[in-house]
Design a protein around this motif. Structure first.
Motif, short mmCIF file in Angstrom:
data_model
loop_
_atom_site.label_atom_id
_atom_site.label_comp_id
_atom_site.label_asym_id
_atom_site.label_seq_id
_atom_site.Cartn_x
_atom_site.Cartn_y
_atom_site.Cartn_z
N LEU A 194 1.89 -1.99 -4.27
CA LEU A 194 2.57 -0.80 -3.76
C LEU A 194 1.62 0.38 -3.67
O LEU A 194 1.59 1.10 -2.68
N SER A 195 0.83 0.59 -4.71
CA SER A 195 -0.10 1.71 -4.69
C SER A 195 -1.16 1.51 -3.62
O SER A 195 -1.60 2.45 -2.98
N PHE A 196 -1.55 0.25 -3.45
CA PHE A 196 -2.55 -0.06 -2.42
C PHE A 196 -2.00 0.34 -1.05
O PHE A 196 -2.71 0.85 -0.20
N ASP A 211 -15.90 8.19 -8.74
CA ASP A 211 -15.33 7.91 -7.41
C ASP A 211 -15.70 9.03 -6.42
O ASP A 211 -16.55 9.87 -6.72
N GLY A 212 -15.06 9.03 -5.28
CA GLY A 212 -15.43 9.95 -4.20
C GLY A 212 -15.20 11.42 -4.53
O GLY A 212 -15.71 12.29 -3.82
N ASN A 257 -16.77 1.54 4.30
CA ASN A 257 -17.98 2.11 3.70
C ASN A 257 -17.97 1.98 2.18
O ASN A 257 -19.00 1.72 1.58
N VAL A 258 -16.77 2.14 1.58
CA VAL A 258 -16.68 2.00 0.12
C VAL A 258 -16.95 0.54 -0.25
O VAL A 258 -17.66 0.23 -1.20
N LEU A 298 -7.88 0.94 -6.38
CA LEU A 298 -8.41 -0.12 -5.51
C LEU A 298 -8.18 0.20 -4.03
O LEU A 298 -8.86 -0.33 -3.17
N SER A 299 -7.21 1.09 -3.77
CA SER A 299 -6.90 1.32 -2.36
C SER A 299 -8.07 1.97 -1.63
O SER A 299 -8.16 1.91 -0.41
N SER A 300 -9.00 2.58 -2.38
CA SER A 300 -10.17 3.15 -1.69
C SER A 300 -11.02 2.04 -1.07
O SER A 300 -11.82 2.29 -0.17
N LEU A 301 -10.81 0.81 -1.55
CA LEU A 301 -11.59 -0.31 -0.98
C LEU A 301 -11.11 -0.69 0.42
O LEU A 301 -11.70 -1.54 1.07
#
Lengths: 343, 606
Positions: free
Chosen positions: A279-281, A120-121, A304-305, A297-300
């Motif tokens: 909730l985490s999203f 990941d990032g 850009n991701v 998944l929240s990075s989506l």
């Protein structure tokens, strides 16, 4: 195949999946929070058996990826050196089931970081994060469903069995709970929690709250079953022979609700996993750096991701076998109860 | 000064007050207007257009730009948010203007100015033949009216504090029909930069509102186009709530290109309201908007990869500095014991230095900004070379030195219950604290996550708590219930005075210990003294020397652990001429009067 053996197979499959996640430390090559700042957004490294010169390897190997100079996320495979995958290597310490400390990992890349599902990032291994993230997400599902069902069962039984004003009051309260906008409730709750509540504790608290809010639907179903069961002949005759309320409930009525409770469980577990992910999203669940499928998944949320790194979708794929397993279980349970009724 | 996009502290700042000069004890403010008002005649006034260098453009066309939010107001007096200021910048003009590209002052509505030898008086000569965008001529009374309302306490102008020098408001006096004199109580190091952003207002439209005490509610977005005027290149045409704001060309604008064609070239600017950064990228990519600014590095690289009919530009580090700071406020006796214990660590200079040494700034620049930024060891970014202190120390990251400093400060390592090392303070308690940051700013949340990992290696247990912006600001400025915070500030000018209220111990943005009555430490007292010194010095060298020392003190004592500064990343269609992004706000629209559409046919089609 009989329904029973299919049911067993399904339970075994689900059990295996859960065991895999429970032993995430062993199957994950790395610590899920360890950052490798030289490899942000490294794409998945495929495992090979045949190298660039056509030579066949008995054990799988992979090629290291090197960051192209002057870029942030463009990697080149270094095909000059095949790095064999090592098995049963000693690595980052972890606890099996949160108790037994161990260092043994199934796979490892030796001195080179191996990203089978990419990174990941922050350069964290996605495979490890998916496995460890599953622990949080599935735990949320299991705890949530367990709590909801126990509350629902108690309230539904009381309302159905004793009836009268108790039934009225409990069912009206249940309707009130059904109408609650739980997501706002959670927002409010998170705001009241002190900043320094450890992330997992805060999260469990949130799960408990969703469970406490979600009991209304199963309670109504259980009540229906209890209502019809208590009027059945064998219950009436048991009562006629002088059985106490407690005996009737334990011996005859609660067992009748098993079909509903089990099928509800199979539906509720994935529902609560989804709730955790939602909730985490939204940033209400487990915070960084603890992994959960939702916060991975929240990075989506970032464009850009979304367009640049396809492997960031993988946590969404990870939940598919679990969901299918649970849904299959649910339909098998329903089927098996239906047939047993006919018998 | 205002906080970076994504954390608009600016409105709050306006309320916090105590900005401007050290000596800005808010006293009753009477503007000494000694001029006897009389209406000059304009019949034969000759127009003195300002010729500006640049490509010669072709007139006509429009550009479409997305704004992250609706501007709150068109009234320059009370505008505090970045979007309002961006729009107002295209509609209004000031007497002296800071060129965003050269960062130097240049004539605007005032064609010339003169400073007296003692630095106390500025004499400005107005350009001849100026007209507001509704065609009404400008006279010296408009300038006097503007100053009067800016300085009126009842109006709550955001810039008021900057116009109070040495505790007294600037006095304005009419010299003749074209000349006005400003008298300061003390010499002011900023010099004529003072006049930048001081938008000259139309007295004929606003005087009634002012007399009725309704000036601060004037200039709402619903204002009719004929009820609003300015001296900027564009004027109000249409506003559709929630969708767009359209400005049209001001035919009376006072600038011309080198061939004498009156600017601006464009007929219209359309501002669309597009709230999310990603949606802005999509609109730009699809060609719906012509210019995009305030881009994050990640979206910038997405756009660069797929660039077709647009070009992307990296204008270099801007003036945004991001930093970590600890809660050093005097919380009094009501503070919980837990907080007092944490503050005893935070107050230790060695603790702060150890934290600073452990932070991998290079990784922040690489992972957060994809390399499009600069690591920082002081508040002045490489985007401001004139004021950056070249001699400031840039210690390389060293965990060993950090551990040594912590040991010297009485901290020690212990084996925790898990295998991870755990740092204990002198009393044997574990070092655990939280870092709050704005949930809406992904960059800073990422920085905090990297710092969390860096500090884990020192044995500190850090939790990152993303908070909704308002509750974050509330915690920092009101309740003061936080341990540490990652925040950023964007200076609106390269001059050190734009951040005066951050460095003065009495300042409302002196984040680590707000609005102190007396400086809590000797070095804060010294910063106060140095800032005052540079404020009143008229000699640029002297000012630089004082401000360099301020930067050195900040580096030594680390009240803020400076992290990194992002580059200004922008993009525009290839058809836009004179596109020259700057590192000062507004990054792309500062020369909006010179922008033009190269391709007329394409415009006609739209």
């Amino acid at each position: 195949m009989s329904t029973r053996s299919r049911l067993l197979l399904c339970v075994a499959g689900l059990g295996a999946l859960h065991l895999g996640v429970a032993c995430a430390g062993f199957f994950a090559p790395y610590d899920p929070t360890a950052q490798d700042r030289e490899h942000p957004y490294a794409p998945p490294m495929p495992l090979h058996f045949v190298d660039a010169r056509g030579g066949f390897h008995l054990l799988p190997f992979f090629y290291a990826q090197e960051l192209q100079a002057g870029t942030f996320d463009q990697y080149l495979e270094n095909r000059s050196r095949a790095i064999p995958v090592e098995f049963f290597v000693s690595g980052a310490p972890y606890h099996v089931l949160g108790v037994f400390p161990l260092r043994i990992h199934l796979l490892g890349g030796g001195d080179v970081q191996m990203y089978l599902l990419g990174s990941d990032g922050y350069g964290r291994d996605l495979l490890s994060r998916i496995l460890f993230g599953g622990q949080v997400s599935l735990l949320a599902g299991l705890i949530g469903a367990g709590l909801t069902l126990s509350i629902g069962l108690c309230i539904g039984t009381v309302a159905g069995f004793w009836g009268g004003w108790k039934d009225e009051v409990l069912m009206r309260v249940a309707e009130l709970f059904l109408a609650l906008p739980w997501i706002y409730l959670l927002f409010a709750m998170r705001a009241f929690l002190p900043l320094t509540v450890p992330p997992l504790k805060a999260f469990l608290l949130v799960v408990i709250v969703i469970a406490a809010v979600g009991w209304a639907r199963p309670a109504r179903m259980v009540r229906g079953i209890v209502l019809s069961a208590k009027e059945r002949d064998f219950v009436r005759s048991a009562r006629g022979f002088g059985a106490s309320d407690a005996y009737l409930l334990r011996r005859h009525i609660v067992p009748e609700t098993a079909s509903v409770v089990l099928t509800q469980a199979a539906i509720l577990v994935p529902q609560f996993v989804l709730a955790e992910m939602t909730l985490s999203f939204l940033g209400l669940g487990v915070p960084e750096p603890v992994a959960s499928w939702g916060n991975m998944l929240s990075s989506l949320q970032h464009y850009n991701v979304l367009v640049s790194y396809w492997w960031m979708y993988l946590p969404a794929l990870a939940m598919v076998p679990f969901f299918l397993g649970y849904l299959l279980l649910e339909s098998l349970l329903q089927g098996s109860y239906a047939t047993s009724k006919i018998e | 000064m205002r906080c970076a996009p994504g954390s608009n502290v600016s409105e709050r700042r306006a309320r916090l007050g105590h900005i401007g000069t050290v000596l800005a004890a808010i006293s009753s403010c009477f503007l000494a207007i000694q001029a006897a008002g009389s209406f000059p005649t304009y019949a034969n006034a000759k127009e003195e257009l300002l010729r500006v260098a640049g490509e010669i453009g072709r007139p006509g066309g429009r550009i479409v730009i997305a704004l992250r939010s609706e501007p709150k107001t068109l009234n320059p007096l009370i505008a505090a948010d970045a979007t309002s200021r961006e729009v107002i910048g295209a509609m209004q003009a000031d007497l002296v203007h800071i060129n965003r590209a050269t960062q130097l002052t240049e004539p605007a509505l005032a064609k010339a100015w003169k400073m007296s030898a003692d630095g106390l008086q500025y004499t400005l000569t107005l350009r001849q033949g100026l007209k507001f965008s509704d065609g009404r001529p400008v006279d010296i009374e408009d300038v006097l009216f503007t100053l009067r309302v800016y300085l009126d306490e009842g109006v709550h102008a955001t810039q008021r504090d900057l116009l109070i020098v040495g505790g007294k408001p600037i006095a304005v006096r009419k010299v003749d029909a074209q000349t006005v004199a400003f008298t300061l109580a003390k010499p002011y190091g900023v010099g004529e930069r003072l006049f930048d952003g001081l938008m000259i207002l139309p007295r004929h439209l606003l005087e009634t509102a002012y007399k009725e005490g309704k000036l601060s509610s004037a200039g709402g977005l619903g204002t009719a186009a004929n009820q609003w005027a300015g001296l900027g290149p564009f004027r109000l045409k249409e506003y559709v709530a929630g969708q767009r704001l359209i400005l049209e060309r001001n035919p009376y604008y006072w600038k011309a290109d080198e061939q004498g064609n009156r600017l601006p070239y464009l007929d219209e600017i359309v501002f669309l309201f597009v709230p999310s950064a990603d949606a802005q990228v999509l609109r730009f990519q699809s060609g719906e908007t012509d210019i995009i600014s305030r881009l994050g590095a990640e979206n910038f690289s997405v756009l660069s990869r797929q660039a077709r009919d647009y070009r992307m530009a990296d204008a270099g580090p801007g003036l945004e500095y991001n930093f970590l700071f600890f809660n050093l406020n005097e919380l009094g006796e009501k503070a919980p014991a837990d907080m007092a214990r944490k503050q005893s660590w935070f107050r230790s200079e060695k603790f702060r230095q150890a934290v600073s040494l452990a932070i991998d700034r290079e990784a922040i620049v690489r992972l957060v900004y994809q390399g499009r930024g600069a690591a920082l060891w002081g508040p002045v970014t490489p985007g401001n070379p004139r004021w950056a202190d070249a001699s400031i120390a840039h210690p390389t990251r060293s965990l060993d030195k950090s551990r040594q400093l912590l040991a010297e400060a009485g901290f020690r390592m212990a084996k925790g219950e898990s295998a991870e090392p755990q740092l204990l303070d002198a009393a044997g308690r574990p070092v655990e604290f939280s870092i709050v940051t704005s949930a809406s700013n992904a960059d800073r949340a990422k920085m905090a996550a990297l710092i969390q990992d860096d500090l884990k290696q020192l044995g500190m247990r850090v939790q990152v708590v993303p908070l909704e912006l308002r509750s974050l600001i509330d915690r920092i400025t009101q309740t003061k219930e936080y341990d540490a915070c990652v925040l950023g500030i964007v200076s609106f000018d390269a001059d050190p005075n734009s951040d005066l209220n951050v460095w003065l111990s009495s300042g409302g943005m002196h984040l680590w210990n707000l609005s102190q009555k007396h400086p809590a430490t000797d070095w804060e007292a010294e910063i106060d003294r140095l800032m005052e010194q540079q404020l009143t010095a008229t000699n640029a060298e002297q000012r630089k020397k004082s401000y360099d020392r301020v930067q050195e003190i900040l580096g030594e004592h680390q009240p803020m652990v400076f992290l990194a500064s992002p580059d200004i990343l922008v993009g525009a269609k290839k058809s836009i001429g004179n596109f020259r992004p700057a590192v000062l706000e507004p990054y792309v629209l500062w020369n909006v009067d010179q922008l033009y559409q190269r391709n007329g046919a394409e415009n006609a089609r739209r």
